[in-house]
Design a protein around this motif. Structure first.
Motif, PDB file in Angstrom:
ATOM      1  N   PHE A   3      69.143   7.725 -26.239  1.00  0.00           N
ATOM      2  CA  PHE A   3      68.621   7.509 -24.645  1.00  0.00           C
ATOM      3  C   PHE A   3      70.336   7.495 -24.059  1.00  0.00           C
ATOM      4  O   PHE A   3      71.229   7.228 -24.745  1.00  0.00           O
ATOM      5  CB  PHE A   3      68.389   6.004 -24.683  1.00  0.00           C
ATOM      6  N   ALA A   4      70.264   8.251 -23.182  1.00  0.00           N
ATOM      7  CA  ALA A   4      71.234   8.929 -22.874  1.00  0.00           C
ATOM      8  C   ALA A   4      71.503   8.805 -20.858  1.00  0.00           C
ATOM      9  O   ALA A   4      70.392   9.252 -20.765  1.00  0.00           O
ATOM     10  CB  ALA A   4      72.224  10.573 -22.657  1.00  0.00           C
ATOM     11  N   THR A   5      72.463   9.004 -20.465  1.00  0.00           N
ATOM     12  CA  THR A   5      72.531   8.587 -18.529  1.00  0.00           C
ATOM     13  C   THR A   5      73.592   9.918 -18.027  1.00  0.00           C
ATOM     14  O   THR A   5      74.335   9.133 -18.931  1.00  0.00           O
ATOM     15  CB  THR A   5      71.944   7.537 -17.997  1.00  0.00           C
ATOM     16  N   ILE A   6      73.783  10.264 -17.547  1.00  0.00           N
ATOM     17  CA  ILE A   6      74.194  11.221 -17.027  1.00  0.00           C
ATOM     18  C   ILE A   6      74.256  11.191 -15.089  1.00  0.00           C
ATOM     19  O   ILE A   6      72.929  11.149 -14.881  1.00  0.00           O
ATOM     20  CB  ILE A   6      73.393  12.991 -16.842  1.00  0.00           C
ATOM     21  N   LYS A   7      75.185  10.559 -14.989  1.00  0.00           N
ATOM     22  CA  LYS A   7      75.830  10.412 -13.656  1.00  0.00           C
ATOM     23  C   LYS A   7      76.563  11.666 -12.974  1.00  0.00           C
ATOM     24  O   LYS A   7      77.129  11.618 -13.495  1.00  0.00           O
ATOM     25  CB  LYS A   7      76.404   8.961 -13.740  1.00  0.00           C
ATOM     26  N   THR A   8      75.618  12.028 -11.909  1.00  0.00           N
ATOM     27  CA  THR A   8      76.275  12.645 -10.974  1.00  0.00           C
ATOM     28  C   THR A   8      75.807  12.178  -9.415  1.00  0.00           C
ATOM     29  O   THR A   8      75.053  11.800  -8.714  1.00  0.00           O
ATOM     30  CB  THR A   8      75.411  14.281 -10.442  1.00  0.00           C
ATOM     31  N   PHE A   9      76.930  13.159  -8.345  1.00  0.00           N
ATOM     32  CA  PHE A   9      77.109  12.936  -7.518  1.00  0.00           C
ATOM     33  C   PHE A   9      75.464  13.854  -6.676  1.00  0.00           C
ATOM     34  O   PHE A   9      74.920  14.347  -6.727  1.00  0.00           O
ATOM     35  CB  PHE A   9      77.710  13.974  -6.494  1.00  0.00           C
ATOM     36  N   LYS A  10      74.976  12.645  -5.846  1.00  0.00           N
ATOM     37  CA  LYS A  10      73.561  13.108  -5.321  1.00  0.00           C
ATOM     38  C   LYS A  10      73.704  14.671  -4.378  1.00  0.00           C
ATOM     39  O   LYS A  10      74.466  14.922  -3.779  1.00  0.00           O
ATOM     40  CB  LYS A  10      72.846  12.074  -3.955  1.00  0.00           C
ATOM     41  N   GLY A  11      72.181  15.357  -4.859  1.00  0.00           N
ATOM     42  CA  GLY A  11      72.153  17.113  -4.465  1.00  0.00           C
ATOM     43  C   GLY A  11      73.206  18.064  -5.601  1.00  0.00           C
ATOM     44  O   GLY A  11      73.192  19.104  -5.089  1.00  0.00           O
ATOM     45  N   ALA A  12      73.733  17.080  -6.205  1.00  0.00           N
ATOM     46  CA  ALA A  12      74.751  18.548  -6.622  1.00  0.00           C
ATOM     47  C   ALA A  12      74.102  19.623  -7.706  1.00  0.00           C
ATOM     48  O   ALA A  12      73.862  20.303  -8.292  1.00  0.00           O
ATOM     49  CB  ALA A  12      76.177  17.687  -7.882  1.00  0.00           C
ATOM     50  N   LEU A  13      73.031  18.973  -7.980  1.00  0.00           N
ATOM     51  CA  LEU A  13      71.864  20.156  -8.750  1.00  0.00           C
ATOM     52  C   LEU A  13      70.826  19.986  -8.452  1.00  0.00           C
ATOM     53  O   LEU A  13      70.695  19.206  -7.646  1.00  0.00           O
ATOM     54  CB  LEU A  13      71.862  18.531 -10.585  1.00  0.00           C
ATOM     55  N   THR A  14      70.542  21.441  -8.776  1.00  0.00           N
ATOM     56  CA  THR A  14      69.398  21.622  -8.179  1.00  0.00           C
ATOM     57  C   THR A  14      67.773  20.899  -9.065  1.00  0.00           C
ATOM     58  O   THR A  14      67.915  21.075 -10.370  1.00  0.00           O
ATOM     59  CB  THR A  14      68.954  23.066  -8.181  1.00  0.00           C
ATOM     60  N   ASN A  15      66.271  20.894  -9.284  1.00  0.00           N
ATOM     61  CA  ASN A  15      65.490  20.287  -9.823  1.00  0.00           C
ATOM     62  C   ASN A  15      65.436  21.597 -10.759  1.00  0.00           C
ATOM     63  O   ASN A  15      65.658  20.702 -12.007  1.00  0.00           O
ATOM     64  CB  ASN A  15      64.045  20.472  -9.043  1.00  0.00           C
ATOM     65  N   GLU A  16      65.873  22.119 -10.770  1.00  0.00           N
ATOM     66  CA  GLU A  16      65.648  23.583 -12.053  1.00  0.00           C
ATOM     67  C   GLU A  16      66.801  23.244 -13.531  1.00  0.00           C
ATOM     68  O   GLU A  16      66.785  23.194 -14.416  1.00  0.00           O
ATOM     69  CB  GLU A  16      66.073  25.023 -11.445  1.00  0.00           C
ATOM     70  N   GLN A  17      68.256  22.803 -12.547  1.00  0.00           N
ATOM     71  CA  GLN A  17      69.116  22.566 -13.374  1.00  0.00           C
ATOM     72  C   GLN A  17      69.475  21.721 -13.794  1.00  0.00           C
ATOM     73  O   GLN A  17      69.654  21.286 -15.157  1.00  0.00           O
ATOM     74  CB  GLN A  17      70.604  22.579 -12.746  1.00  0.00           C
ATOM     75  N   LYS A  18      68.121  20.535 -13.171  1.00  0.00           N
ATOM     76  CA  LYS A  18      67.675  19.099 -13.795  1.00  0.00           C
ATOM     77  C   LYS A  18      66.911  19.224 -14.937  1.00  0.00           C
ATOM     78  O   LYS A  18      66.820  18.709 -15.703  1.00  0.00           O
ATOM     79  CB  LYS A  18      67.247  17.990 -12.866  1.00  0.00           C
TER      80      LYS A  18
END
Length: 74
Positions: A3-18
């Motif tokens: 189980f892992a969590t990646i934290k990022t800025f809101k809007g930094a990744l597109t749905n495709e990148q996620k």
């Protein structure tokens, strides 16, 4: 079960990148922890948490909208 969590800025990744992150993380965990067993994939969990830039800082500076645009290219 990994189980892992990646934290990022809101809007930094597109749905495709996620989706790509989910796929690659699962691939990696199947290879490493699951020793190549594809059945292991169903036990791999990845959470992507998006933080509002106003709540975060980079190098001691609050993450402004301008800074976010420079970082993400958006």
């Amino acid at each position: 079960m990994p189980f892992a969590t990646i934290k990022t800025f809101k809007g930094a990744l597109t749905n495709e990148q996620k989706q790509e992150l989910h796929r690659r993380f699962a691939d990696l965990m199947v290879e490493i922890e699951g020793k190549g067993n594809e059945e292991f994939r169903k036990f791999v969990i990845l959470a992507i948490e998006e933080e509002e830039p106003i709540n975060l800082g980079i190098g001691g500076i609050r993450a402004t909208e301008d800074l976010m645009k420079r970082i993400t290219g958006n």
